[in-house]
Motif scaffolding. Structure first.
Motif, PDB file in Angstrom:
ATOM      1  N   LEU A   8      -0.959 -49.633 -64.535  1.00 16.67           N
ATOM      2  CA  LEU A   8      -1.147 -50.812 -63.173  1.00 16.67           C
ATOM      3  C   LEU A   8      -1.920 -51.539 -63.357  1.00 16.67           C
ATOM      4  CD1 LEU A   8      -2.289 -47.337 -60.761  1.00 16.67           C
ATOM      5  CD2 LEU A   8      -0.617 -48.697 -60.128  1.00 16.67           C
ATOM      6  N   THR A   9      -2.790 -51.178 -64.637  1.00 16.73           N
ATOM      7  CA  THR A   9      -3.934 -52.759 -64.455  1.00 16.73           C
ATOM      8  C   THR A   9      -3.092 -54.339 -64.978  1.00 16.73           C
ATOM      9  OG1 THR A   9      -4.413 -51.939 -66.959  1.00 16.73           O
ATOM     10  CG2 THR A   9      -6.241 -51.557 -64.604  1.00 16.73           C
ATOM     11  N   ASN A  10      -1.740 -54.006 -65.801  1.00 20.23           N
ATOM     12  CA  ASN A  10      -1.126 -54.428 -66.708  1.00 20.23           C
ATOM     13  C   ASN A  10      -0.260 -55.256 -65.093  1.00 20.23           C
ATOM     14  OD1 ASN A  10      -1.884 -54.831 -69.056  1.00 20.23           O
ATOM     15  ND2 ASN A  10      -0.728 -52.977 -69.388  1.00 20.23           N
ATOM     16  N   ILE A  11       0.034 -54.727 -64.110  1.00 18.37           N
ATOM     17  CA  ILE A  11       0.445 -55.169 -63.518  1.00 18.37           C
ATOM     18  C   ILE A  11      -0.063 -57.149 -62.781  1.00 18.37           C
ATOM     19  CG2 ILE A  11       1.655 -55.261 -60.991  1.00 18.37           C
ATOM     20  CD1 ILE A  11       1.661 -52.756 -61.149  1.00 18.37           C
ATOM     21  N   GLU A  12       0.896 -58.116 -62.694  1.00 22.76           N
ATOM     22  CA  GLU A  12      -0.017 -58.565 -63.007  1.00 22.76           C
ATOM     23  C   GLU A  12      -0.819 -59.548 -61.470  1.00 22.76           C
ATOM     24  OE1 GLU A  12       1.472 -62.235 -65.422  1.00 22.76           O
ATOM     25  OE2 GLU A  12       1.440 -61.164 -67.290  1.00 22.76           O
ATOM     26  N   ASP A  13       0.551 -59.128 -61.053  1.00 25.48           N
ATOM     27  CA  ASP A  13       0.737 -60.192 -59.301  1.00 25.48           C
ATOM     28  C   ASP A  13      -0.791 -58.692 -58.540  1.00 25.48           C
ATOM     29  OD1 ASP A  13       0.981 -59.680 -56.406  1.00 25.48           O
ATOM     30  OD2 ASP A  13       2.306 -61.598 -57.564  1.00 25.48           O
ATOM     31  N   GLU A  14      -1.428 -59.156 -58.121  1.00 21.08           N
ATOM     32  CA  GLU A  14      -2.178 -58.195 -57.922  1.00 21.08           C
ATOM     33  C   GLU A  14      -1.649 -57.543 -56.398  1.00 21.08           C
ATOM     34  OE1 GLU A  14      -6.580 -59.589 -56.684  1.00 21.08           O
ATOM     35  OE2 GLU A  14      -6.418 -60.528 -57.993  1.00 21.08           O
ATOM     36  N   SER A  15      -1.000 -58.158 -55.431  1.00 22.94           N
ATOM     37  CA  SER A  15      -0.016 -58.186 -54.133  1.00 22.94           C
ATOM     38  C   SER A  15       0.825 -56.893 -54.563  1.00 22.94           C
ATOM     39  CB  SER A  15       0.401 -58.700 -52.865  1.00 22.94           C
ATOM     40  OG  SER A  15       1.556 -59.018 -53.580  1.00 22.94           O
ATOM     41  N   HIS A  16       1.563 -57.086 -55.755  1.00 17.40           N
ATOM     42  CA  HIS A  16       2.649 -55.819 -56.513  1.00 17.40           C
ATOM     43  C   HIS A  16       1.650 -54.495 -57.295  1.00 17.40           C
ATOM     44  CE1 HIS A  16       5.124 -59.357 -57.636  1.00 17.40           C
ATOM     45  NE2 HIS A  16       4.844 -59.364 -56.022  1.00 17.40           N
ATOM     46  N   ARG A  17       0.460 -54.786 -57.775  1.00 21.06           N
ATOM     47  CA  ARG A  17      -0.423 -53.637 -58.266  1.00 21.06           C
ATOM     48  C   ARG A  17      -0.538 -53.051 -56.966  1.00 21.06           C
ATOM     49  NH1 ARG A  17      -5.011 -56.034 -59.737  1.00 21.06           N
ATOM     50  NH2 ARG A  17      -4.020 -57.098 -61.382  1.00 21.06           N
ATOM     51  N   ALA A  18      -1.451 -53.304 -55.476  1.00 18.49           N
ATOM     52  CA  ALA A  18      -1.703 -52.768 -54.277  1.00 18.49           C
ATOM     53  C   ALA A  18      -0.435 -51.788 -53.934  1.00 18.49           C
ATOM     54  CB  ALA A  18      -2.259 -53.526 -53.625  1.00 18.49           C
ATOM     55  N   ARG A  19       0.571 -52.838 -54.069  1.00 12.19           N
ATOM     56  CA  ARG A  19       1.849 -51.505 -53.475  1.00 12.19           C
ATOM     57  C   ARG A  19       2.044 -50.502 -53.963  1.00 12.19           C
ATOM     58  NH1 ARG A  19       6.192 -52.983 -50.497  1.00 12.19           N
ATOM     59  NH2 ARG A  19       6.138 -52.847 -48.269  1.00 12.19           N
ATOM     60  N   MET A  20       1.950 -50.692 -55.783  1.00 14.83           N
ATOM     61  CA  MET A  20       2.437 -49.681 -56.585  1.00 14.83           C
ATOM     62  C   MET A  20       1.516 -48.550 -56.765  1.00 14.83           C
ATOM     63  SD  MET A  20       3.796 -48.135 -58.444  1.00 14.83           S
ATOM     64  CE  MET A  20       4.851 -48.927 -59.451  1.00 14.83           C
ATOM     65  N   ILE A  21      -0.281 -48.945 -56.517  1.00 17.16           N
ATOM     66  CA  ILE A  21      -1.061 -47.991 -56.174  1.00 17.16           C
ATOM     67  C   ILE A  21      -0.883 -46.920 -54.870  1.00 17.16           C
ATOM     68  CG2 ILE A  21      -3.735 -47.668 -55.993  1.00 17.16           C
ATOM     69  CD1 ILE A  21      -4.215 -50.433 -57.382  1.00 17.16           C
ATOM     70  N   GLU A  22      -0.772 -47.783 -53.886  1.00 15.74           N
ATOM     71  CA  GLU A  22      -0.323 -47.772 -52.730  1.00 15.74           C
ATOM     72  C   GLU A  22       0.537 -46.046 -52.602  1.00 15.74           C
ATOM     73  OE1 GLU A  22       1.986 -48.710 -48.388  1.00 15.74           O
ATOM     74  OE2 GLU A  22       0.860 -50.397 -49.324  1.00 15.74           O
ATOM     75  N   ILE A  23       1.977 -46.141 -53.209  1.00 10.96           N
ATOM     76  CA  ILE A  23       2.907 -45.384 -53.633  1.00 10.96           C
ATOM     77  C   ILE A  23       2.546 -43.964 -54.015  1.00 10.96           C
ATOM     78  CG2 ILE A  23       4.814 -45.103 -54.040  1.00 10.96           C
ATOM     79  CD1 ILE A  23       5.836 -47.568 -53.551  1.00 10.96           C
ATOM     80  N   ILE A  24       2.036 -44.610 -54.549  1.00  8.03           N
ATOM     81  CA  ILE A  24       1.187 -43.903 -55.478  1.00  8.03           C
ATOM     82  C   ILE A  24      -0.068 -42.568 -55.190  1.00  8.03           C
ATOM     83  CG2 ILE A  24       0.246 -42.983 -58.668  1.00  8.03           C
ATOM     84  CD1 ILE A  24       1.579 -45.279 -59.621  1.00  8.03           C
TER      85      ILE A  24
END
Length: 123
Positions: A8-24
């Protein structure tokens, strides 16, 4: 340390990281019995050692991998949700809504269908 933290910390785009965190987070809250595993460069969830669902991040979408059998059964609903797909995965674009009802249905199917499965992947 959380199993998915480095990913997760290696997903550079913050909005993409937030989306992945939301799903997980949704998967963890909805299916607390599933175990988290990071393999093949992607976060995935397992049940009694068998694969249930996996996710990965691309430039324009999140890939959702529920295995081929599930894709075959849910392809019409996946298309109706306006997601593009391959044979073993479908894509949720970052600007699309997440169809959590569909995700729940796919995960529930895999848990039930694989309850007696003794291998990681279906045979």
């Amino acid at each position: 340390m959380d199993v998915f933290e480095d990913f997760l910390t290696n997903i550079e785009d913050e909005s993409h990281r937030a989306r992945m965190i939301e799903i997980i987070d949704w998967v963890q809250q909805t299916f607390p019995e599933l175990q988290k595993r990071f393999a093949w460069k992607q976060p995935m969830f397992t049940d009694h050692g068998t694969f249930i669902i996996g996710f990965s991040v691309a430039t324009k979408h999140i890939s959702v991998a529920p295995e081929g059998k599930s894709m075959d059964l849910f392809v019409t609903k996946i298309e109706k949700a306006d997601y593009t797909h391959g044979t073993k995965m479908f894509r949720i674009k970052f600007d699309q809504d997440i169809n959590y009802d569909l995700l729940r249905e796919i995960i529930e199917f895999n848990i039930e269908d694989k309850k007696d499965c003794e291998t990681f992947w279906r045979k």
